[in-house]
Write a protein that holds these residues in place. Structure first.
Motif, PDB file in Angstrom:
ATOM      1  N   TRP A 112      37.279   5.387   4.383  1.00  0.00           N
ATOM      2  CA  TRP A 112      37.946   6.598   3.908  1.00  0.00           C
ATOM      3  C   TRP A 112      36.999   7.515   3.153  1.00  0.00           C
ATOM      4  O   TRP A 112      37.355   8.642   2.855  1.00  0.00           O
ATOM      5  CB  TRP A 112      39.131   6.237   3.010  1.00  0.00           C
ATOM      6  CG  TRP A 112      38.747   5.355   1.851  1.00  0.00           C
ATOM      7  CD1 TRP A 112      38.702   3.998   1.825  1.00  0.00           C
ATOM      8  CD2 TRP A 112      38.322   5.790   0.552  1.00  0.00           C
ATOM      9  NE1 TRP A 112      38.289   3.545   0.614  1.00  0.00           N
ATOM     10  CE2 TRP A 112      38.053   4.625  -0.204  1.00  0.00           C
ATOM     11  CE3 TRP A 112      38.145   7.033  -0.043  1.00  0.00           C
ATOM     12  CZ2 TRP A 112      37.612   4.677  -1.511  1.00  0.00           C
ATOM     13  CZ3 TRP A 112      37.725   7.074  -1.347  1.00  0.00           C
ATOM     14  CH2 TRP A 112      37.457   5.901  -2.079  1.00  0.00           C
ATOM     15  N   GLU A 155      40.585  10.528   2.303  1.00  0.00           N
ATOM     16  CA  GLU A 155      42.015  10.246   2.347  1.00  0.00           C
ATOM     17  C   GLU A 155      42.459   9.674   1.011  1.00  0.00           C
ATOM     18  O   GLU A 155      41.673   9.028   0.314  1.00  0.00           O
ATOM     19  CB  GLU A 155      42.328   9.235   3.449  1.00  0.00           C
ATOM     20  CG  GLU A 155      41.992   9.707   4.845  1.00  0.00           C
ATOM     21  CD  GLU A 155      42.219   8.613   5.870  1.00  0.00           C
ATOM     22  OE1 GLU A 155      41.982   7.432   5.522  1.00  0.00           O
ATOM     23  OE2 GLU A 155      42.620   8.919   6.993  1.00  0.00           O
ATOM     24  N   GLU A 157      46.074   7.701  -0.491  1.00  0.00           N
ATOM     25  CA  GLU A 157      47.396   7.224  -0.098  1.00  0.00           C
ATOM     26  C   GLU A 157      48.510   7.839  -0.915  1.00  0.00           C
ATOM     27  O   GLU A 157      49.681   7.874  -0.502  1.00  0.00           O
ATOM     28  CB  GLU A 157      47.451   5.697  -0.219  1.00  0.00           C
ATOM     29  CG  GLU A 157      47.477   5.142  -1.649  1.00  0.00           C
ATOM     30  CD  GLU A 157      46.098   5.136  -2.284  1.00  0.00           C
ATOM     31  OE1 GLU A 157      45.994   4.749  -3.457  1.00  0.00           O
ATOM     32  OE2 GLU A 157      45.130   5.524  -1.597  1.00  0.00           O
ATOM     33  N   GLN A 195      46.718   9.699   4.466  1.00  0.00           N
ATOM     34  CA  GLN A 195      46.014   8.779   5.349  1.00  0.00           C
ATOM     35  C   GLN A 195      46.411   9.024   6.804  1.00  0.00           C
ATOM     36  O   GLN A 195      47.471   9.543   7.109  1.00  0.00           O
ATOM     37  CB  GLN A 195      46.334   7.338   4.962  1.00  0.00           C
ATOM     38  CG  GLN A 195      45.714   6.912   3.648  1.00  0.00           C
ATOM     39  CD  GLN A 195      45.990   5.443   3.354  1.00  0.00           C
ATOM     40  OE1 GLN A 195      47.000   4.896   3.784  1.00  0.00           O
ATOM     41  NE2 GLN A 195      45.084   4.812   2.613  1.00  0.00           N
ATOM     42  N   ALA A 198      41.537  10.754   9.061  1.00  0.00           N
ATOM     43  CA  ALA A 198      40.172  10.723   8.522  1.00  0.00           C
ATOM     44  C   ALA A 198      39.194  11.451   9.439  1.00  0.00           C
ATOM     45  O   ALA A 198      38.326  12.200   8.977  1.00  0.00           O
ATOM     46  CB  ALA A 198      39.729   9.270   8.306  1.00  0.00           C
ATOM     47  N   TYR A 201      39.603  15.208   9.106  1.00  0.00           N
ATOM     48  CA  TYR A 201      39.036  15.684   7.848  1.00  0.00           C
ATOM     49  C   TYR A 201      37.497  15.717   7.919  1.00  0.00           C
ATOM     50  O   TYR A 201      36.860  16.635   7.400  1.00  0.00           O
ATOM     51  CB  TYR A 201      39.475  14.782   6.697  1.00  0.00           C
ATOM     52  CG  TYR A 201      40.969  14.752   6.473  1.00  0.00           C
ATOM     53  CD1 TYR A 201      41.779  15.820   6.866  1.00  0.00           C
ATOM     54  CD2 TYR A 201      41.577  13.667   5.854  1.00  0.00           C
ATOM     55  CE1 TYR A 201      43.145  15.788   6.654  1.00  0.00           C
ATOM     56  CE2 TYR A 201      42.950  13.633   5.633  1.00  0.00           C
ATOM     57  CZ  TYR A 201      43.730  14.692   6.047  1.00  0.00           C
ATOM     58  OH  TYR A 201      45.076  14.667   5.855  1.00  0.00           O
TER      59      TYR A 201
END
Length: 840
Positions: A112, A155, A157, A195, A198, A201
């Motif tokens: 992440w 990310e 959560e 989440q 990824a 992003y």
């Protein structure tokens, strides 16, 4: 990380990848535009630490993006974690780590934590640079004045919707250990989201990092006052975007950096102009179409309309630089240039001195050539407008000297006195040309003229070096009839019994087995005598192996070829992939000297009697019948001083053309000379030197094209730091007077350095001459166009002029140049060589 190009940490996590052009997904750019349109944009934020930046960013969230206090606290804690950097390690450090920790486990990055920085360790960034930042070797690759930009993506959560922020600080500040190297920071981009996205992003973060490395977008981002201006800058970036179809290339392939990048000026001038011109934007393309003297005339060549106006302007232009002409020469690169050009100048002086001695019955010889080169060159370097020029005797001057000596002998005239009056007239005509600003005619010299002259002189250097080597086969002949089975019959003895012995001079010995039958009495021989001792006692050599020295010829050719190849390979070592940049640069700067030293060491180790560099060891005229001063009256009739004006006109044209064509080549715009040229001042120096050299019976001197080009190339300046994947930028020539002055001073004292110089083999210097000729030949566009004649169209390189000129016209231009070059070669091989500069 990005500087000019993208670098990625490889899967092992131990090394950075090779720099490559970032390949972006088009959808990621649209997503980035959406982030700039809907996310938070803070311009001219006044903050001095990363914590203060995050606090202000979270406190200025719009109402629709407001986060509960608990989530805001967790988000701040996540952003303030200390990044984990991938340091650039040296080879010695990697080997040491392998030795100390052979079983160390792999530390894979958490999936992440993606982007420019890794976010895992729960530790706040230090406010001051950490030790690893200060000693990071990567700092050397960062250009001066660079700033860091930070792109943090990942990310979380606890987030339900993405958090996006683009921040520009009012002043660039150091953010401690946030960056890999200690640099001030101005821009930050943060993208954190829920989440499951990824990869998306990551692509948005790569798009933003690529935007921030684009110079046009940087300019927009620095000056933007509103969000709309940032989006307009991104739209301009999208206008320049080139899309590659997905089925026509491998998206995982890494595109290597190009050798030259588009010009920022051409990009900002307008997209329509770029599309119409189909150019690559490189300013060198404009330089290829507009050489010196084309288009607008140079400032140095514009007429003032006053007597000596151009000369006075040259003096005013060069005077402010006179002090720096000496201080700029205090650089290690200048030492290698001095040694390189010194050996070339000494070899050239010996060559032309020997030929002048043969042409003038030693009225001018090697010693006169040394002294004249040292005096004229030193004065020229001190007072000329272009001190990088190297003076030397030239072929046309040699032809004129031979014709003048023959004419003087046929008409019972004193050669040196006749030559003195010609030199005085030439000096007078030269001053008249300077006074009337005749050098402005140089602006009409086209690339056709420059390349023809440079190619001819380069080919002469190549031809003469090969001719000198082939002549060694006559001096040290090879026994092509050698047979291993007859080795017991090959011998060489000294015959002291006069010419009546067997096998005397002129007797052919086709078969060694016939030797006893040629004479009833054996010759009087004395074993143990050397060749010189035998000849000194009046004897002569007998035998089938007396005239053959095959090992000397063979090793001479090996030294010749080895020196040439070593010079070429070491000179290209700067662009090699091996060793650090500093080592490559040092080896490239001293390439010629290293090649000469290695070849001399090989020659000394073998111990063979190869021909060596011999310089005069006594300061006295080569011909004892002459003195050091030539008197103008007494030996010739009075009318000779008037008649001398006729041949002086021809010599003036020869000197003017030879000098000015070389000056045009040396002052090309692509050399990026910043101290300006001095065409009028150079011509005045050459003209006044004619007076001194004529009065002392020394050779006449003019600019030597090939050696001067070699001098310029040995003083090239390139950028000391370059970003990964970026080629060093050519900055220009190290303009100064020290190297030329040192070369000519060393040439003058070479008479006292004979014990040292005699260890340098002549084949080694001929190899350097060959390298100089080939390097000068490769520096002109004509060579590239000759190669095009032999290439199919699909294999031809993407040269700028091929985009603007039809190929058949390029070939026609090249063929015409080659025909003219062949005509000049034939002309220079005849008595008419004296007028070949005029023919050029």
């Amino acid at each position: 990380r990005w500087i000019r190009f993208e670098e990625k940490v490889e899967h092992g996590g131990e090394r950075w990848s090779a720099p490559h052009v970032p390949a972006l997904r088009l959808h990621s750019l649209f997503q980035l535009r959406t982030c700039l349109q809907t996310g938070m944009v803070l311009l001219d934020l006044d903050a001095h630490s990363f914590k203060e930046i995050i606090d202000q960013a979270l406190s200025r969230l719009p109402e629709e993006a407001e986060l509960p206090p608990e989530l805001r606290q967790r988000l701040a804690a996540l952003l303030l974690r200390q990044p984990r950097h991938q340091p650039t390690k040296s080879l010695l450090r990697i080997l040491a780590e392998l030795g100390l920790a052979p079983c160390r486990g792999r530390h894979d990055a958490q999936p992440w934590a993606l982007g420019w920085e890794q976010l895992p360790p729960p530790r706040c960034p230090a406010t001051a640079p950490l030790p690893f930042q200060l000693r990071n070797r990567f700092q050397k690759k960062v250009p001066l004045g660079a700033e860091a930009a930070h792109v943090a993506i990942g990310e979380a959560e606890f987030l339900e919707k993405p958090f996006t922020a683009f921040i520009r600080l009012r002043r660039a500040v150091a953010l401690g250990s946030l960056a890999e190297v200690a640099l001030p920071s101005r821009f930050l981009f943060i993208l954190l989201g829920p989440q499951g996205k990824a990869k998306a992003y990551l692509e948005v973060g790569r798009a933003m990092a690529t935007l921030l490395t684009d110079e046009l977008f940087q300019r927009v981002a620095r000056q933007a006052e509103h969000r709309e201006e940032l989006i307009a800058g991104m739209e301009a970036f999208l206008d320049d975007l080139t899309v590659l179809p997905p089925g026509k290339w491998d998206s995982s392939a890494r595109i290597p950096p190009p050798s030259c990048l588009p010009s920022l000026h051409r990009r900002s001038a307008g997209h329509c102009l770029d599309r119409q011109s189909h150019g690559n934007g490189d300013m060198a393309a404009a330089g290829d179409r507009a050489g010196l003297g084309h288009g607008q005339p140079r400032e140095e060549l514009q007429r003032t309309g006053r007597l000596f106006g151009g000369l006075l302007r040259d003096i005013r232009r060069k005077a402010p630089w006179y002090g720096s002409d000496f201080s700029d020469g205090l650089h290690p690169q200048c030492l290698s240039a001095v040694l390189y050009i010194y050996l070339a100048t000494v070899t050239n002086a010996i060559t032309f001195g020997g030929m002048l001695g043969d042409a003038t019955a030693n009225m001018q010889g090697v010693l006169e050539s040394f002294l004249g080169t040292a005096f004229a060159g030193s004065i020229f370097c001190l007072f000329s407008g272009q001190p990088l020029t190297i003076l030397s005797s030239t072929g046309p001057v040699l032809v004129f000297e031979r014709l003048l000596f023959s004419f003087s002998q046929d008409h019972s005239l004193d050669y040196l006195e006749f030559r003195l009056w010609i030199g005085l007239w030439v000096a007078f005509f030269g001053v008249v040309l300077v006074a009337t600003e005749a050098s402005h005619l140089v602006q009409y010299f086209t690339r056709f003229t420059e390349e023809g002259f440079c190619a001819l002189i380069s080919l002469i250097f190549i031809y003469d070096s090969l001719k000198k080597m082939l002549s060694l086969a006559d001096t040290f002949p090879i026994n092509w009839q050698y047979r291993l089975d007859n080795v017991t019959s090959y011998s060489c003895v000294c015959n002291l019994s006069g010419t009546g012995g067997w096998g005397g001079p002129g007797v052919s010995l086709p078969n060694p087995s016939w030797l006893p039958a040629l004479s009833s009495q054996p010759p009087t021989t004395l074993p143990g005598l050397s060749r010189s001792q035998c000849l000194g006692r009046g004897g002569h050599l007998l035998g089938t192996s007396c005239q053959y020295v095959p090992d000397v010829t063979l090793i001479s050719f090996l030294l010749f070829g080895g020196t040439f190849l070593s010079c070429t390979a070491l000179k290209r070592f700067r662009s090699s992939r091996y060793f650090p940049a500093g080592v490559r640069k040092l080896v490239s700067d001293f390439a010629i000297i290293l090649a000469i030293l290695v070849s001399c060491a090989v020659d000394a180790a073998l111990g063979l009697e190869t021909p060596k560099l011999l310089v005069p060891s006594e300061l006295k005229p080569t011909n004892p019948a002459r003195g050091w001063i030539v008197f103008p009256f007494g030996a010739n009739p009075w009318w000779v001083c008037l008649v001398s004006a006729v041949p002086a006109v021809l010599v003036t044209i020869l000197i003017f053309m030879d000098q000015q064509i070389t000056a045009v080549i040396l002052n090309r715009r692509e050399y990026k000379l910043r101290k300006g040229a001095g065409f009028h001042l150079d011509l005045l120096c050459v003209s006044l030197l004619m007076v001194v050299t004529s009065a002392t019976g020394l050779p006449w001197y003019v600019s030597a094209t090939v050696i001067s080009l070699a001098h310029m190339e040995s003083l090239r300046k390139e950028s000391g730091t370059s970003a990964p994947g970026e080629h060093p930028e050519f900055l220009g020539i190290r303009e100064q007077r020290l190297t030329g002055l040192a070369v000519f001073v060393l040439t003058g004292v070479s008479v006292f350095m004979a014990p040292v110089l005699k260890h340098i083999p002549m084949p080694v210097l001929y190899g350097v001459f060959l390298h100089m000729g080939v390097a000068a030949l490769n520096s002109i566009q004509l060579t590239d166009r000759v190669r095009l004649l032999l290439m199919p169209a699909k294999h031809q390189p993407d040269l700028p002029y091929l985009r603007h000129v039809p190929l058949r016209r390029v070939h026609l231009f090249t063929v015409i140049q080659l025909l003219c070059l062949a005509l000049l070669w034939v002309l220079k091989s005849t008595v008419a060589a004296i007028i070949f500069p005029v023919m050029v």
